[in-house]
Design a protein around this motif. Sequence first.
Motif, PDB file in Angstrom:
ATOM      1  N   CYS A 108       0.846  -1.202   0.000  1.00 25.67           N
ATOM      2  CA  CYS A 108       0.000   0.000   0.000  1.00 25.67           C
ATOM      3  C   CYS A 108       0.879   1.248   0.000  1.00 25.67           C
ATOM      4  O   CYS A 108       2.059   1.189   0.364  1.00 25.67           O
ATOM      5  CB  CYS A 108      -0.900   0.040   1.235  1.00 25.67           C
ATOM      6  SG  CYS A 108      -2.034  -1.343   1.389  1.00 25.67           S
ATOM      7  N   CYS A 231     -12.859   0.348   4.706  1.00 23.15           N
ATOM      8  CA  CYS A 231     -13.220   0.493   3.288  1.00 23.15           C
ATOM      9  C   CYS A 231     -12.222   1.384   2.554  1.00 23.15           C
ATOM     10  O   CYS A 231     -11.811   1.086   1.420  1.00 23.15           O
ATOM     11  CB  CYS A 231     -14.627   1.056   3.152  1.00 23.15           C
ATOM     12  SG  CYS A 231     -15.934  -0.104   3.617  1.00 23.15           S
ATOM     13  N   VAL A 232     -11.846   2.497   3.189  1.00 24.40           N
ATOM     14  CA  VAL A 232     -10.869   3.396   2.571  1.00 24.40           C
ATOM     15  C   VAL A 232      -9.536   2.670   2.373  1.00 24.40           C
ATOM     16  O   VAL A 232      -8.909   2.767   1.310  1.00 24.40           O
ATOM     17  CB  VAL A 232     -10.674   4.666   3.424  1.00 24.40           C
ATOM     18  CG1 VAL A 232      -9.505   5.501   2.879  1.00 24.40           C
ATOM     19  CG2 VAL A 232     -11.943   5.510   3.424  1.00 24.40           C
ATOM     20  N   VAL A 235      -9.718   0.256  -0.576  1.00 26.86           N
ATOM     21  CA  VAL A 235      -9.616   0.951  -1.861  1.00 26.86           C
ATOM     22  C   VAL A 235      -8.168   1.371  -2.136  1.00 26.86           C
ATOM     23  O   VAL A 235      -7.663   1.226  -3.250  1.00 26.86           O
ATOM     24  CB  VAL A 235     -10.549   2.177  -1.895  1.00 26.86           C
ATOM     25  CG1 VAL A 235     -10.312   2.998  -3.166  1.00 26.86           C
ATOM     26  CG2 VAL A 235     -12.000   1.745  -1.814  1.00 26.86           C
ATOM     27  N   SER A 239      -6.140   0.009  -5.284  1.00 28.91           N
ATOM     28  CA  SER A 239      -5.722   1.050  -6.242  1.00 28.91           C
ATOM     29  C   SER A 239      -6.471   0.990  -7.573  1.00 28.91           C
ATOM     30  O   SER A 239      -5.859   0.915  -8.638  1.00 28.91           O
ATOM     31  CB  SER A 239      -4.209   0.948  -6.507  1.00 28.91           C
ATOM     32  OG  SER A 239      -3.486   1.134  -5.333  1.00 28.91           O
ATOM     33  N   PRO A 240      -7.808   0.996  -7.560  1.00 31.19           N
ATOM     34  CA  PRO A 240      -8.530   1.025  -8.841  1.00 31.19           C
ATOM     35  C   PRO A 240      -8.268   2.340  -9.563  1.00 31.19           C
ATOM     36  O   PRO A 240      -8.149   3.389  -8.926  1.00 31.19           O
ATOM     37  CB  PRO A 240     -10.002   0.912  -8.410  1.00 31.19           C
ATOM     38  CG  PRO A 240     -10.030   1.409  -7.001  1.00 31.19           C
ATOM     39  CD  PRO A 240      -8.712   1.032  -6.402  1.00 31.19           C
ATOM     40  N   ILE A 243     -10.737   5.250  -8.931  1.00 33.15           N
ATOM     41  CA  ILE A 243     -10.898   5.773  -7.570  1.00 33.15           C
ATOM     42  C   ILE A 243      -9.514   5.981  -6.956  1.00 33.15           C
ATOM     43  O   ILE A 243      -8.993   5.100  -6.254  1.00 33.15           O
ATOM     44  CB  ILE A 243     -11.731   4.828  -6.669  1.00 33.15           C
ATOM     45  CG1 ILE A 243     -13.040   4.420  -7.349  1.00 33.15           C
ATOM     46  CG2 ILE A 243     -12.036   5.517  -5.323  1.00 33.15           C
ATOM     47  CD1 ILE A 243     -13.875   3.470  -6.532  1.00 33.15           C
ATOM     48  N   ALA A 248     -10.830   8.383  -2.414  1.00 31.32           N
ATOM     49  CA  ALA A 248     -11.327   7.433  -1.405  1.00 31.32           C
ATOM     50  C   ALA A 248     -11.298   8.070  -0.014  1.00 31.32           C
ATOM     51  O   ALA A 248     -12.240   7.910   0.782  1.00 31.32           O
ATOM     52  CB  ALA A 248     -10.483   6.161  -1.429  1.00 31.32           C
TER      53      ALA A 248
END
Length: 417
Positions: A108, A231-232, A235, A239-240, A243, A248
Amino acid sequence: MSQIAIALIILTITVVLFILEPIPIIVTAIGASIAFAYTGLIEVGDIFTGYNSTTIVLLAGMMVVGSSLFHAGITDMIGEKMVKVTGKNERNIILATLVVSCALSSVCSNIGVMTAMAPLVTAMCLTAGFGPSKALLALLFGAQFGGFVTLVGVGSNATANSVMAEQGIEPFGFFSITPFGIGVCILGTLYFTFVGRRLIPDTNYVPEFAKTEKKPLDKRKAVIAVVTLLCVLAVIAASPKNIPMHVAAVVGALVIVGTKCMSVQDAVKAIDWNCMLLVGSLTAISNGVKNSGLGTAAADAILDILGENPSTFMITSLIFFTAALLTQIMSNIPTIMLFMPIGISIAEQIGVSPYPIAMTITLAGAASYATPFAAPQNMMTVGWTRYKFVDFIKIGLPMLLVTYVVVVALVPIFLPY
């Protein structure tokens, strides 16, 4: 007067003011940005462009999400449970922080990991009865160590790969950096836990996001705050493309305020504006140094020193320390973008493989430990801890040497010249 000389004068004055702090550090940082503009090293219109960045938005959003844990009254409970595992021992809490942040930041964004973990680390320290400054600095270092483990661990790794492709050589694979990253994680964690933490004081400063009166557990708010944070984080980890991390984080902050876990006024108070200003000023300083030509001059000096038949040890050492020192004043991505083509050119001129040099530059360029303005996350940590310039030097320079030892030891094994 040459642009390099001008840049060095501004940097010297900035460093002296950072060390002595006769004026607030934020005044020095913004003043340096203005000085770079009015000496022609950056455009006047670029003085404040750093404040219009996705990093600033990400930090603000995550500070609100993180602060919601305190407002829901859940951090005390989490802190107590985590302290049952670590005990009320600063060394154990720092070790746990390093290990977890290393693991998370390998996959991340390190800034995302830091902003997510900071409230929990702070809660652990406050529950244990001591200030969070050392543990928050450990969070920074752990996130930086973990960034070496995979190609996506830190943005500068991907930048290095892109520049290599532009220069016509095969980029590194996803796990090419992993042996070096594991070495840095192990030695770095041991260094900080048993030696580094003793070199710096506990400032007893509590970050803005944790400055709320102790509140009883509100189960509804706690569930919303925890689910939103998870949730954050999910995301950020996934790494979509549609978004980005900062979007996010902002959506998470909107959920927190929209569900009345926090009021708008509390959300604004949770944002550490001193931290925001420090991070924003980094872009102008970094661009000013880059535009001065200081990096190119350093590369030319390397070629002169290496001569015609240099040893591989000398090549690695010179390139590592040049890139590592540059990244302390230019930030990691500009350093790698500037220095990687020069390093590959050096490899061609002296007839060796470009890969060990490229890896050395990638690792040295991301070794941004020793100054507050070496990376955005460093400036963010200054806002959280109130550590001074000399504190970063005291704990960061030995870590540079640890990283150097890993590079020198492993390059001949995994990427021979």
